[in-house]
Design a protein around this motif. Structure first.
Motif, PDB file in Angstrom:
ATOM      1  N   UNK A 100       0.799  -1.229   0.000  1.00 28.56           N
ATOM      2  CA  UNK A 100       0.000   0.000   0.000  1.00 28.56           C
ATOM      3  C   UNK A 100       0.825   1.268   0.000  1.00 28.56           C
ATOM      4  N   UNK A 101       2.068   1.171   0.478  1.00 24.28           N
ATOM      5  CA  UNK A 101       2.948   2.341   0.487  1.00 24.28           C
ATOM      6  C   UNK A 101       4.347   1.923   0.064  1.00 24.28           C
ATOM      7  N   UNK A 102       4.795   2.457  -1.060  1.00 20.35           N
ATOM      8  CA  UNK A 102       6.121   2.075  -1.562  1.00 20.35           C
ATOM      9  C   UNK A 102       7.205   2.576  -0.614  1.00 20.35           C
ATOM     10  N   UNK A 144       3.751   6.899  -4.178  1.00 17.63           N
ATOM     11  CA  UNK A 144       3.838   6.125  -2.940  1.00 17.63           C
ATOM     12  C   UNK A 144       2.644   5.182  -2.758  1.00 17.63           C
ATOM     13  N   UNK A 145       1.449   5.683  -3.038  1.00 22.46           N
ATOM     14  CA  UNK A 145       0.235   4.924  -2.689  1.00 22.46           C
ATOM     15  C   UNK A 145      -0.268   4.003  -3.786  1.00 22.46           C
ATOM     16  N   UNK A 146      -1.385   3.326  -3.495  1.00 21.13           N
ATOM     17  CA  UNK A 146      -1.991   2.416  -4.469  1.00 21.13           C
ATOM     18  C   UNK A 146      -2.575   3.201  -5.635  1.00 21.13           C
ATOM     19  N   UNK A 147      -2.269   2.775  -6.862  1.00 15.87           N
ATOM     20  CA  UNK A 147      -2.749   3.535  -8.019  1.00 15.87           C
ATOM     21  C   UNK A 147      -3.192   2.617  -9.149  1.00 15.87           C
ATOM     22  N   UNK A 177      -2.609   9.404  -3.642  1.00 21.20           N
ATOM     23  CA  UNK A 177      -1.646   8.316  -3.876  1.00 21.20           C
ATOM     24  C   UNK A 177      -0.325   8.837  -4.449  1.00 21.20           C
ATOM     25  N   UNK A 178      -0.393  10.019  -5.127  1.00 19.25           N
ATOM     26  CA  UNK A 178       0.814  10.551  -5.766  1.00 19.25           C
ATOM     27  C   UNK A 178       1.405  11.759  -5.065  1.00 19.25           C
ATOM     28  N   UNK A 179       0.948  12.043  -3.847  1.00 13.33           N
ATOM     29  CA  UNK A 179       1.452  13.220  -3.132  1.00 13.33           C
ATOM     30  C   UNK A 179       2.887  13.035  -2.671  1.00 13.33           C
ATOM     31  N   UNK A 180       3.230  11.778  -2.393  1.00 17.42           N
ATOM     32  CA  UNK A 180       4.614  11.457  -2.080  1.00 17.42           C
ATOM     33  C   UNK A 180       5.125  10.585  -3.217  1.00 17.42           C
ATOM     34  N   UNK A 181       6.333  10.915  -3.683  1.00 21.41           N
ATOM     35  CA  UNK A 181       6.865  10.222  -4.851  1.00 21.41           C
ATOM     36  C   UNK A 181       8.240   9.658  -4.537  1.00 21.41           C
TER      37      UNK A 181
END
Ligand code: AMP
Ligand code: GLY
Length: 426
Positions: A100-102, A144-147, A177-181
């Motif tokens: 769920x979080x890379x 970072x998140x599920x996409x 989901x893309x706020x942290x990369x």
């Protein structure tokens, strides 16, 4: 025993098929299921509705819930079921962050000493751009998140990387989901999937598999959920795979146990075989789709016994045998997938396809539904044809011969599934 399977893809159909063979299974429920379910009970609940699923399971006296995909796991179906007093196969929400979080996965890999690509984290565009330059420009951009498969971009060049960063961080195309990369070093090598059953303490690897993620032959076109898979993958021989399991699964299990969230379920390592050895690109916390189909076709032991052993911490005492014959799955998709595609197209020829090699071919349906006694397409990946054979070449021929019997307008499939395995030289 009443078992409820959550999801509606080819993987879930394969789970139903294998679980129905168990000496323990008496009754199967599918939430929400697809056109293949026939005489099983279809439960009109979505995989995202974890609370309602747990409540339903308790009310209907379900003994075991088996989520197919990552969404319900990441959303805490295991925790919700625990509260409802129902057993559920898989990691809890904390451990499911591995998928769920890379960033969480990277942190755990760091602590566990698992080989992975070097990376930097960014939360705004300027920072991300700097990180990309620091890594030499040849990078992979990951949300970072599920996409749903859209969170990883492997850009051709710097301009492509900047475009992806702009989309994720400025235009927020993936929302939260893309706020942290993550900006990751780009590696080269053959990709192999290694899946293991885990009981919190130990990981028991299944045979290796190889997925085909791109839409078109020759690994061209956009990324998809997976257009075909086969097992075993000769690039990672069995003895080596067992060693890799010790390097990339055991230490992760140790870390999660120390943190009070022992990992129970299927742990899937997406590996790249690089010059410096196998490197983990990602973890999934469930069966891969379509890897699940050839793996379960090869599994000779009772799947329900294995699932229960995972949950009860006794994987060392359960029998787990796989047929030495390879298996191969080719996915038939609606034209346009993974972009826009037509739905409600009539499907025919499925029985003929299975009869083309009785016992060696199985059609696992994915995006299908029954309407007025007719089987219609309802999704991008419509079905997969899985076949076994004495060797990979025979499994491949059998699968493609069966596929030719299926009639679905406006569809396509890759013609090169398994070729990398066949052409592989030690
Ligand atoms: P993932 O969802 O992390 O498995 O990424 C999807 C695909 O992107 C993988 O199957 C690889 O083909 C590619 N990929 C991911 N990370 C890297 C990397 N560090 N270097 C090269 N390719 C990568
Ligand atoms: N086949 C890759 C996945 O299930 O994510």
């Amino acid at each position: 025993m009443r078992i409820m399977i959550i999801g509606s893809g080819g993987r879930e159909h394969a789970l139903v098929w294998k679980i129905a063979q168990s000496r323990l299974a008496v009754d199967l429920l599918l939430a929400p299921g697809n056109g293949a379910v026939g005489h099983w009970v279809n439960v009109p609940l979505e995989p995202t509705d974890t609370e309602a699923l747990a409540r339903y399971a308790r009310e209907e006296k379900v003994d075991l819930v088996v989520p197919g995909g990552e969404t319900p796991l990441v959303l805490g179906i295991v925790d919700a079921c625990r509260e409802a007093g129902v057993a559920c196969f898989g990691p809890d929400a904390y451990a499911a962050q591995l998928e769920g979080s890379k960033l969480f996965a990277k942190e755990v890999m760091g602590e566990a000493g698992v080989p992975t690509a070097s990376y930097r984290v960014a939360r705004d565009y300027a920072e991300a751009r700097e990180s990309m330059e620091a890594l030499g420009g040849r990078v992979v951009i990951k949300a970072d998140g599920l996409a749903a498969g859209k969170g990883v971009v492997v850009p051709e060049d710097r301009a492509g990387a900047l475009q992806a960063l702009d989309a994720f961080l400025r235009r927020k195309t993936l929302g939260g989901a893309g706020e942290t990369v993550l900006i990751e070093e780009r590696l080269e090598g053959e990709e192999v999937s290694l899946l293991a059953f885990c009981d919190g303490e130990r990981a028991v690897p299944m045979p290796t598999a190889q997925d085909h993620k791109r839409a078109l032959d020759g690994d061209r076109g956009p990324n998809t959920g997976g257009m075909g898979a086969y097992s075993p993958a000769p690039m990672l021989p069995e003895a080596e795979a067992a060693k890799v399991c010790r390097q990339v699964m055991d230490p992760v299990l140790r870390v999660l146990k120390q943190r009070g969230h022992p990992f129970k379920g299927v742990l899937y390592a997406g590996l790249m075989l690089t010059d410096r050895g196998p490197v983990v690109l990602e973890y999934n916390v469930r069966f891969g789709d379509p890897e699940c189909q050839p793996l379960l076709m090869r599994l000779e032991s009772d799947l329900v016994e294995i699932l229960l052993a995972c949950m009860e911490g006794r994987l060392d005492r359960v029998s787990m045998h796989f047929n030495p014959w390879p298996a191969l799955c080719v996915v038939m998709a609606a034209k346009g997938y993974p972009g826009d595609y037509a739905k409600d197209l009539p499907l025919a020829g499925l029985e003929e396809a299975e009869w083309s090699a009785i016992g060696l071919v199985k059609i696992f349906q994915a995006g299908t539904r029954m309407a007025g006694g007719r089987l219609l397409s309802s999704g991008g990946r419509v079905l997969g044809v899985t076949a076994m054979g004495a060797d990979l070449s025979m499994a491949r021929e059998t699968a493609y011969a069966a596929l030719k019997k299926i009639r679905l307008p406006q569809s396509f499939y890759r013609r090169d599934i398994g070729l990398k395995g066949l052409n592989f030289k030690k």
